[in-house]
Motif scaffolding. Structure first.
Motif, PDB file in Angstrom:
ATOM      1  N   ILE A 290      30.634 -24.237 -72.609  1.00  0.00           N
ATOM      2  CA  ILE A 290      31.966 -24.058 -72.700  1.00  0.00           C
ATOM      3  C   ILE A 290      32.835 -23.930 -71.508  1.00  0.00           C
ATOM      4  O   ILE A 290      33.930 -23.996 -71.832  1.00  0.00           O
ATOM      5  N   TYR A 291      32.850 -22.991 -70.598  1.00  0.00           N
ATOM      6  CA  TYR A 291      33.737 -22.434 -69.586  1.00  0.00           C
ATOM      7  C   TYR A 291      33.227 -23.940 -68.533  1.00  0.00           C
ATOM      8  O   TYR A 291      35.127 -23.893 -68.686  1.00  0.00           O
ATOM      9  N   GLU A 292      32.814 -24.661 -68.927  1.00  0.00           N
ATOM     10  CA  GLU A 292      32.695 -25.693 -67.913  1.00  0.00           C
ATOM     11  C   GLU A 292      33.267 -26.621 -68.687  1.00  0.00           C
ATOM     12  O   GLU A 292      34.521 -27.789 -67.531  1.00  0.00           O
ATOM     13  N   ASN A 293      32.825 -27.353 -69.067  1.00  0.00           N
ATOM     14  CA  ASN A 293      33.593 -28.107 -70.389  1.00  0.00           C
ATOM     15  C   ASN A 293      34.652 -28.737 -71.074  1.00  0.00           C
ATOM     16  O   ASN A 293      35.652 -28.703 -71.017  1.00  0.00           O
ATOM     17  N   GLN A 294      34.455 -27.357 -72.269  1.00  0.00           N
ATOM     18  CA  GLN A 294      34.945 -27.163 -73.364  1.00  0.00           C
ATOM     19  C   GLN A 294      37.005 -26.686 -73.116  1.00  0.00           C
ATOM     20  O   GLN A 294      38.069 -27.613 -73.391  1.00  0.00           O
ATOM     21  N   LEU A 295      36.719 -26.057 -71.545  1.00  0.00           N
ATOM     22  CA  LEU A 295      37.745 -25.523 -71.437  1.00  0.00           C
ATOM     23  C   LEU A 295      38.210 -26.007 -69.744  1.00  0.00           C
ATOM     24  O   LEU A 295      39.183 -26.057 -70.117  1.00  0.00           O
ATOM     25  N   ALA A 296      37.548 -25.165 -68.926  1.00  0.00           N
ATOM     26  CA  ALA A 296      38.069 -26.128 -67.959  1.00  0.00           C
ATOM     27  C   ALA A 296      38.329 -27.579 -67.103  1.00  0.00           C
ATOM     28  O   ALA A 296      39.017 -27.592 -66.665  1.00  0.00           O
ATOM     29  N   ARG A 297      37.672 -28.406 -67.800  1.00  0.00           N
ATOM     30  CA  ARG A 297      37.272 -29.789 -68.352  1.00  0.00           C
ATOM     31  C   ARG A 297      38.637 -30.697 -69.395  1.00  0.00           C
ATOM     32  O   ARG A 297      39.337 -31.289 -69.531  1.00  0.00           O
ATOM     33  N   SER A 298      39.341 -29.565 -69.662  1.00  0.00           N
ATOM     34  CA  SER A 298      40.158 -29.813 -71.199  1.00  0.00           C
ATOM     35  C   SER A 298      41.796 -30.512 -69.938  1.00  0.00           C
ATOM     36  O   SER A 298      41.753 -29.635 -69.566  1.00  0.00           O
ATOM     37  N   ARG A 299      42.425 -30.878 -71.020  1.00  0.00           N
ATOM     38  CA  ARG A 299      43.722 -31.524 -70.609  1.00  0.00           C
ATOM     39  C   ARG A 299      44.482 -30.519 -69.861  1.00  0.00           C
ATOM     40  O   ARG A 299      45.181 -30.295 -69.044  1.00  0.00           O
ATOM     41  N   ALA A 300      44.304 -29.664 -71.056  1.00  0.00           N
ATOM     42  CA  ALA A 300      45.273 -28.727 -70.347  1.00  0.00           C
ATOM     43  C   ALA A 300      45.151 -27.722 -69.113  1.00  0.00           C
ATOM     44  O   ALA A 300      46.201 -27.373 -68.425  1.00  0.00           O
ATOM     45  N   GLN A 319      46.663 -40.034 -58.790  1.00  0.00           N
ATOM     46  CA  GLN A 319      48.367 -39.320 -59.176  1.00  0.00           C
ATOM     47  C   GLN A 319      48.612 -39.367 -60.551  1.00  0.00           C
ATOM     48  O   GLN A 319      48.010 -40.226 -60.909  1.00  0.00           O
ATOM     49  N   GLY A 320      49.028 -37.715 -60.554  1.00  0.00           N
ATOM     50  CA  GLY A 320      49.562 -37.891 -62.320  1.00  0.00           C
ATOM     51  C   GLY A 320      47.874 -37.312 -63.294  1.00  0.00           C
ATOM     52  O   GLY A 320      47.196 -37.237 -62.624  1.00  0.00           O
ATOM     53  N   GLU A 321      48.845 -36.199 -64.262  1.00  0.00           N
ATOM     54  CA  GLU A 321      47.896 -35.297 -64.714  1.00  0.00           C
ATOM     55  C   GLU A 321      47.410 -36.015 -65.327  1.00  0.00           C
ATOM     56  O   GLU A 321      46.142 -35.405 -65.360  1.00  0.00           O
ATOM     57  N   GLU A 322      47.905 -37.146 -66.547  1.00  0.00           N
ATOM     58  CA  GLU A 322      46.757 -37.962 -66.765  1.00  0.00           C
ATOM     59  C   GLU A 322      45.480 -38.674 -66.280  1.00  0.00           C
ATOM     60  O   GLU A 322      44.062 -38.482 -66.316  1.00  0.00           O
ATOM     61  N   ALA A 323      45.959 -38.962 -65.171  1.00  0.00           N
ATOM     62  CA  ALA A 323      44.910 -40.066 -64.051  1.00  0.00           C
ATOM     63  C   ALA A 323      43.808 -38.359 -63.552  1.00  0.00           C
ATOM     64  O   ALA A 323      42.929 -38.824 -62.933  1.00  0.00           O
TER      65      ALA A 323
END
Lengths: 490, 490
Positions: A290-300, A319-323
């Protein structure tokens, strides 16, 4: 002293000695001189003999019989100490010794077989390990299911049948998700460049602090395989660095910080007791994931990380947050479990679970293992295995005698899904904090609801106490479908 | 198995656990997180309880009684194991525990007293430690001399009377030598400048290799106090760096390499046995001191070092080989033992020996210690003590309960003098090798004559076997008189 007080005092010393064993392992993987390997083997064996002697000490049975646990904590202590005593006394000493001896030899044979892509040379020792573990399971199970008996070492209370039920739902949904990603026509640009080691380690340390790792009670070193070691006031982690691929360093650090924070956040009054460690491998893995994925790989959070990486490394090819978010979460079919993305990871585990369970039951003969592996891989991943080091020889676990361990990885992901659903419900503004690089609301929730309790409740109850809901696979699947549907546009 | 075989197998496990204890100490001084201190205390206590239980295990007495040692090695094993068993069983467990508890508290009290220059605040706990050690000595000695009883922990076979005889000759000759240096009118130019840490550590490693330290079975780290730790195939050392004073780093590294090489060079078949460590503190110190002083501070070796330092650091303020040799060996009166030159060092030790022996015998009351220290210092060094941290509070030893330990430092110097005289006799061309930075002929001599034998012979016999001559103080005094006479021109 009462029997209960004597039991707890004895256990405290045992736990302290088990911590010493952990320090030796850390030392061996990080700082030990090469030439010390053989002598260290004797040091470990001498300490293991001491620990074994304490685990089967007849006084433990006497204290257990005479104890009258009153509080919930006392009942938990007694439950865990009794389980460890029963386990240790059920297995004959010569069988335990044969397992230690055989797996010690098997490690080298597995490493050589993998290096030379020679499955056949590994099969004799694998058969021997399987036979020894079957005998051990028979001693432990008292006529019950052999796989369930072994599972108790890693995930007390869990059964093969319960895992089967969960994984039976997971597998087709994950295969379908993998196919949907492949057919989406999208393929995010991967991150490329040279990312200097010193900068990676500096950002890695910053991430560890952000995720709550207490450096006053821990330290980060480099090692070939990242790991977390120790409990209580001395919990150390390791990381690894590849200058061409910085996410490996950052996300394995955060993963190990998840394990380490679980240990560091257990209530201090449980330190050096049977309740003073993470309660199971599955619950442990739920924290790291959950630290690695749900939190640290979240969009935010990746939005914040995108900025920090540009601060540290200059302009990026992505380039860019989405990318950047898509690059962090890029789905790439591959043979190797430890490099797998969130979509593929559990498919690797489910396959190993089915294969090891069939081997232990005698339904899959060891000489047929490689073919079974390759068939299943093609069916679930849509790709053929090209060589044994990318297939059946890739993992160390079976050579180490670890049968029943693999499914706890996926169970950890299932638990993480449940926890994530519950904490999002309780923390509607979490993304605002994550977008500033601050996961602390989620960390506080996990510490308060789960981590501080250590081994107070059995694993499944630990998760359900935290979430207030029964464990199920649906939250994980919904999370994955939503996340990858957004990234891949389906 | 024969009783002898059982005894040796049991001892091997005990030695392996003692090595584990050593690893924990190394860890604590080098890499342990600050916040782990208290938990580490419990880990150490649990392991110490295991070791104590093995030391007093009644089976050891049975095996000893039933053993029939035939070879010289078997006789040595039995002698050392019996001594350890007798020692452990003579002291009541509650007295041992009181010593551990009191000295653990005393360390902090001593450190605070030293920081605040407050002798009086340290005296109560010092009195308590003295009383406990007096009780222990009474339990050990069976009516014999109390100081001799404590001395056996550090230098088996040695007596206070024998030390008295040696030190009685040393003291006036050293006082006279100190006076001759002071009156010579010479004062070599000391080395000055800024010597970058990385360069110091690199040259320090080069010196360690030159002096035979095996990095495959060891490593160098930084620590506040340099030390050597471990036996057999895992012997680690530490060093310290002061950018204004590089000799401290270089010579403390070589000193610790002397200790470490003694351990590394013990014959492999003695590893993890009672014979597998340096035989006494005095013999250990003879190795560290002969590496550091007679070899590395020799004229021939400093000529080579002069060149290497200019290669590494550029031009020095000290010009020419003679001036450099004098700078390395500069005699400077000072209050602090650990910073003392070869002329002053043993005067520090002789003073501590007389004072602690008088305290233990009850001839010097604890409240009178400071005055006795200051009087003696003025008499032997010609300088007054200006403050307690430069006087009676400077050393950690008494707060740790170490009474009987100090004289082994000077005994090590006496032994080093004997060894140096003998190896110069056998190696007439040694200076030619030292002048190329190669001490290996001397190292080979020490390994072959002394180090490889470990605990096979008692300490004094170990030295006499190596030199072929009785131990005496004359070789050390002749070496010092000649060396400093040449440097200071008398």
């Amino acid at each position: 002293m009462s029997a209960m007080a004597e039991l707890l005092a004895f256990q405290r010393q045992t736990e302290a000695l088990a911590q010493v064993m952990g320090r030796l392992s850390w030392d061996q993987e990080t700082v030990m001189p090469q030439g010390a390997v053989e002598q260290r083997g004797e040091e470990l064996a001498a300490l293991e003999a001491v620990l074994h002697g304490r685990r089967v000490d007849p006084r433990v049975a006497e204290w257990l019989a005479a104890s009258n646990p009153e509080t919930e904590a006392e009942q938990a202590h007694v439950r865990l100490i009794r389980r460890a005593y029963d386990r240790a006394t059920k297995v004959p000493a010569d069988l335990s010794a044969a397992i230690v001896r055989t797996t010690a030899l098997a490690h080298g044979q597995w490493a050589r077989a993998r290096a030379s892509e020679d499955v056949a040379s590994f099969l004799p020792v694998l058969s021997e390990i399987l036979s020894l573990r079957q005998q051990e399971a028979a001693a432990l199970s008292g006529g019950g299911d052999a796989y369930d008996a072994l599972l108790q070492d890693y995930e007390p209370g869990m059964t093969g049948a319960a895992l089967d039920e969960m994984f039976g739902v997971l597998r087709p949904r994950l295969v379908a998700l993998r196919a949907a990603v492949a057919e989406s026509g999208h393929d995010p640009v991967p991150l490329k460049g040279v990312f200097p080691k010193a900068q990676q380690l500096a950002l890695s340390e910053e991430l560890a602090r952000a995720f709550g790792y207490d450096f006053n009670r821990g330290r980060i070193d480099e090692a070939v395989h990242p790991f977390s070691s120790g409990s209580g006031h001395d919990v150390r982690i390791t990381t690894r660095v590849d200058e061409a691929e910085p996410f490996g360093c950052f996300y394995s650090t955060i993963h190990e910080v998840g394990h380490a924070c679980y240990e560091q956040n257990i209530a201090p009054d449980l330190t050096l007791s049977a309740l003073g460690q993470g309660v199971s491998m599955g619950v442990h893995e739920s924290q790291s994931r959950i630290y690695e994925n749900q939190l640290a790989r979240s969009r935010a959070f990746t939005c914040w990380l995108y900025g920090r990486m540009r601060d540290r490394f200059g302009a990026l090819n992505v380039q860019g947050e989405e990318a950047f978010h898509a690059a962090v979460n890029r789905v790439a079919p591959g043979h190797i479990r430890t490099e797998a993305d969130e979509v593929h990871y559990n498919l690797h585990i489910l396959m190993r679970f089915d294969l090891e369970r069939a081997m232990l039951a005698g339904d899959l003969a060891v000489p047929d293992l490689e073919a079974a592996w390759n068939d299943r891989f093609l069916a679930d991943f849509g790709v053929a295995v090209d060589k044994p080091s990318n297939g059946v020889l890739q993992d160390v676990h079976w050579s180490a005698g670890l049968i029943g361990y693999f499914p706890t990885y996926s169970l950890g992901n299932v638990y993480a899904g449940c926890l994530h659903q519950a904490l999002r419900r309780d923390l509607p503004d979490l993304d605002a904090a994550l977008a500033t690089g601050d996961p602390s609301p989620a960390l506080d929730w996990l510490r308060d609801r789960l981590q501080r309790h250590g081994g107070m409740r059995p694993p499944r109850e630990t998760i359900e106490h935290a979430t207030g809901a029964p464990v199920g696979v649906e939250p994980l699947l919904e999370y994955l479908d939503t996340k990858f549907g957004e990234i891949y546009g389906f």
